[in-house]
Scaffold this active site. Structure first.
Site, mmCIF file in Angstrom:
data_model
loop_
_atom_site.group_PDB
_atom_site.id
_atom_site.type_symbol
_atom_site.label_atom_id
_atom_site.label_comp_id
_atom_site.label_asym_id
_atom_site.label_seq_id
_atom_site.Cartn_x
_atom_site.Cartn_y
_atom_site.Cartn_z
ATOM 1 N N LYS A 204 0.927 -1.198 -0.159
ATOM 2 C CA LYS A 204 0.306 0.476 -0.249
ATOM 3 C C LYS A 204 0.973 0.862 -0.265
ATOM 4 O O LYS A 204 0.770 2.521 -0.540
ATOM 5 C CB LYS A 204 -0.177 0.266 1.132
ATOM 6 C CG LYS A 204 -1.997 -0.930 1.111
ATOM 7 C CD LYS A 204 -2.991 -1.117 2.199
ATOM 8 C CE LYS A 204 -2.328 -1.155 3.743
ATOM 9 N NZ LYS A 204 -2.174 -2.179 4.146
ATOM 10 N N ARG B 252 -9.751 0.729 8.381
ATOM 11 C CA ARG B 252 -9.173 -0.610 8.760
ATOM 12 C C ARG B 252 -10.061 -1.895 9.136
ATOM 13 O O ARG B 252 -9.884 -2.694 9.449
ATOM 14 C CB ARG B 252 -7.886 -0.395 10.148
ATOM 15 C CG ARG B 252 -6.724 -0.822 9.828
ATOM 16 C CD ARG B 252 -5.928 -0.821 8.687
ATOM 17 N NE ARG B 252 -4.148 -1.469 9.254
ATOM 18 C CZ ARG B 252 -3.281 -0.415 9.034
ATOM 19 N NH1 ARG B 252 -3.412 0.121 8.710
ATOM 20 N NH2 ARG B 252 -2.190 -0.985 9.104
ATOM 21 N N ARG C 253 12.002 -5.538 5.001
ATOM 22 C CA ARG C 253 11.509 -3.963 4.929
ATOM 23 C C ARG C 253 12.346 -2.837 5.926
ATOM 24 O O ARG C 253 12.091 -3.713 7.022
ATOM 25 C CB ARG C 253 10.192 -4.292 5.475
ATOM 26 C CG ARG C 253 9.667 -2.936 5.502
ATOM 27 C CD ARG C 253 7.881 -2.405 5.082
ATOM 28 N NE ARG C 253 7.452 -2.660 6.261
ATOM 29 C CZ ARG C 253 6.029 -2.611 6.473
ATOM 30 N NH1 ARG C 253 5.741 -1.744 5.393
ATOM 31 N NH2 ARG C 253 5.810 -2.249 7.423
ATOM 32 N N ARG D 207 11.360 -1.538 11.210
ATOM 33 C CA ARG D 207 10.085 -1.064 12.394
ATOM 34 C C ARG D 207 9.751 -2.650 13.572
ATOM 35 O O ARG D 207 9.951 -2.971 13.199
ATOM 36 C CB ARG D 207 9.125 -0.875 11.789
ATOM 37 C CG ARG D 207 8.488 0.231 10.818
ATOM 38 C CD ARG D 207 7.171 0.214 9.774
ATOM 39 N NE ARG D 207 6.353 -0.545 9.896
ATOM 40 C CZ ARG D 207 5.187 -0.047 9.794
ATOM 41 N NH1 ARG D 207 5.088 0.073 7.802
ATOM 42 N NH2 ARG D 207 3.816 -0.377 10.145
ATOM 43 N N ARG E 43 0.279 -8.653 13.985
ATOM 44 C CA ARG E 43 -0.904 -7.642 12.724
ATOM 45 C C ARG E 43 -1.815 -8.550 11.354
ATOM 46 O O ARG E 43 -3.259 -7.848 10.877
ATOM 47 C CB ARG E 43 -0.066 -6.968 12.048
ATOM 48 C CG ARG E 43 0.566 -6.099 13.041
ATOM 49 C CD ARG E 43 2.047 -5.498 12.695
ATOM 50 N NE ARG E 43 1.980 -5.058 11.425
ATOM 51 C CZ ARG E 43 2.933 -4.234 10.870
ATOM 52 N NH1 ARG E 43 3.819 -5.075 10.679
ATOM 53 N NH2 ARG E 43 2.890 -4.183 9.121
HETATM 54 P P1 AMP Z 1 0.858 0.485 8.978
HETATM 55 O O1 AMP Z 1 2.388 1.447 8.961
HETATM 56 O O2 AMP Z 1 -0.678 0.711 8.431
HETATM 57 O O3 AMP Z 1 0.941 -0.715 8.922
HETATM 58 O O4 AMP Z 1 0.077 1.099 10.841
HETATM 59 C C1 AMP Z 1 0.905 0.664 11.924
HETATM 60 C C2 AMP Z 1 0.266 0.339 13.125
HETATM 61 O O5 AMP Z 1 -0.451 1.594 13.265
HETATM 62 C C3 AMP Z 1 -1.239 -0.714 12.759
HETATM 63 O O6 AMP Z 1 -1.360 -2.422 13.113
HETATM 64 C C4 AMP Z 1 -1.946 -0.226 13.710
HETATM 65 O O7 AMP Z 1 -1.218 -0.921 15.195
HETATM 66 C C5 AMP Z 1 -1.876 0.927 13.748
HETATM 67 N N1 AMP Z 1 -2.814 1.936 12.867
HETATM 68 C C6 AMP Z 1 -3.095 2.190 11.293
HETATM 69 N N2 AMP Z 1 -3.939 2.851 10.762
HETATM 70 C C7 AMP Z 1 -4.812 2.183 11.887
HETATM 71 C C8 AMP Z 1 -6.117 2.639 12.026
HETATM 72 N N3 AMP Z 1 -6.812 2.860 10.506
HETATM 73 N N4 AMP Z 1 -6.899 2.082 12.357
HETATM 74 C C9 AMP Z 1 -6.521 1.353 13.587
HETATM 75 N N5 AMP Z 1 -4.822 1.791 13.785
HETATM 76 C C10 AMP Z 1 -4.348 1.171 13.342
#
Ligand code: AMP
Length: 221
Positions: free
Chosen positions: A13, A88, A124, A157, A168
């Site tokens: 994404k 999400r 990554r 990360r 996740r």
């Molecule tokens: P990402 O960078 O999109 O993989 O997001 C990293 C972490 O941020 C996720 O595992 C969630 O804990 C949190 N997160 C990101 N976007 C959302 C969302 N829309 N709703 C809730 N938690 C989120």
């Protein structure tokens, strides 16, 4: 125009959002990036979010929506934006609908297997400063450990560890995947094989986007 990117963690994404930003100028709005920034700055909201993020769960809807609203109110989002990581879950999709939108909405589901996710996230590396994304094998930085864009030291990360990745993925399958059926029922959804090289995925997304952008204009002529 609102472009929504659905897909598991590691489905590409962020990379596709960056490709669309550089092709069309639509800003990439990543709720993960917004949350990580709040965590780095140790804002009250960031302190609450950090524990959920570290466990691989979702941060509460109200917190994420507050961050998103603030970001979408900036002038660069006026013509359109690409959402990476929002919505999400079903309630976030309702909140997004309630925010309203002037132009069309288009949704892409980047489909990848759990095996691909595990391999990609293990390799990554990200830039904590500008959020550029690298893969040690498929897209290594020019100089090992250093961001090509801004020169900061790259990091893995802390939620890209095998245990957190498994959580996740569980969260994704339980809460986010049901959104695919919701958007498919609305007729806005395009399924993309996200297991391929980034360039091929971005090319397909752009082709669909350009057709979609031309369609309503022709119908209105
Ligand atoms: P990402 O960078 O999109 O993989 O997001 C990293 C972490 O941020 C996720 O595992 C969630 O804990 C949190 N997160 C990101 N976007 C959302 C969302 N829309 N709703 C809730 N938690 C989120």
């Amino acid at each position: 125009m609102r472009i929504i990117l659905l897909g598991a963690p590691g489905s590409g994404k962020g990379t596709v959002a960056e490709g669309l930003r550089s092709a069309y100028g639509f800003p990439k709005i990543s709720t993960g990036d917004l949350l990580r920034e709040a965590v780095r700055e140790k804002t009250p909201l960031g302190l609450v979010a950090a524990s959920q993020m570290g466990k691989g769960g979702l941060v509460d809807d109200a917190t994420v929506l507050a961050l998103l609203r603030e970001r979408l109110a900036r002038p660069d989002c006026r013509e359109g934006y690409v959402l990476d990581g929002y919505p999400r879950n079903l309630s976030q999709a309702d909140s997004l609908d309630a925010l309203g939108l002037a132009g069309p909405e288009i949704v892409f589901d980047l489909q990848v297997s759990d095996e691909v996710v595990l391999e990609r996230l293990a390799n990554r590396r990200t830039c904590p400063n500008c959020e550029a994304i690298y893969h040690l094998v498929n897209k290594p930085p020019k100089k090992a450990g250093v961001c090509d864009v801004c020169g900061a030291a790259l990091v893995q990360r802390n939620d890209d560890t095998p245990e957190v990745i498994r959580e996740r993925l569980k969260t994704y399958h339980a809460k986010t995947e049901p959104l695919v059926a919701r958007y498919a029922a609305k007729g806005d959804l395009h399924r993309i094989d996200g297991g391929r090289a980034a360039g091929d995925v971005i090319r397909d997304v752009r082709r669909i986007l350009e057709t979609a952008l031309k369609g309503p204009a022709r119908a209105g002529e």
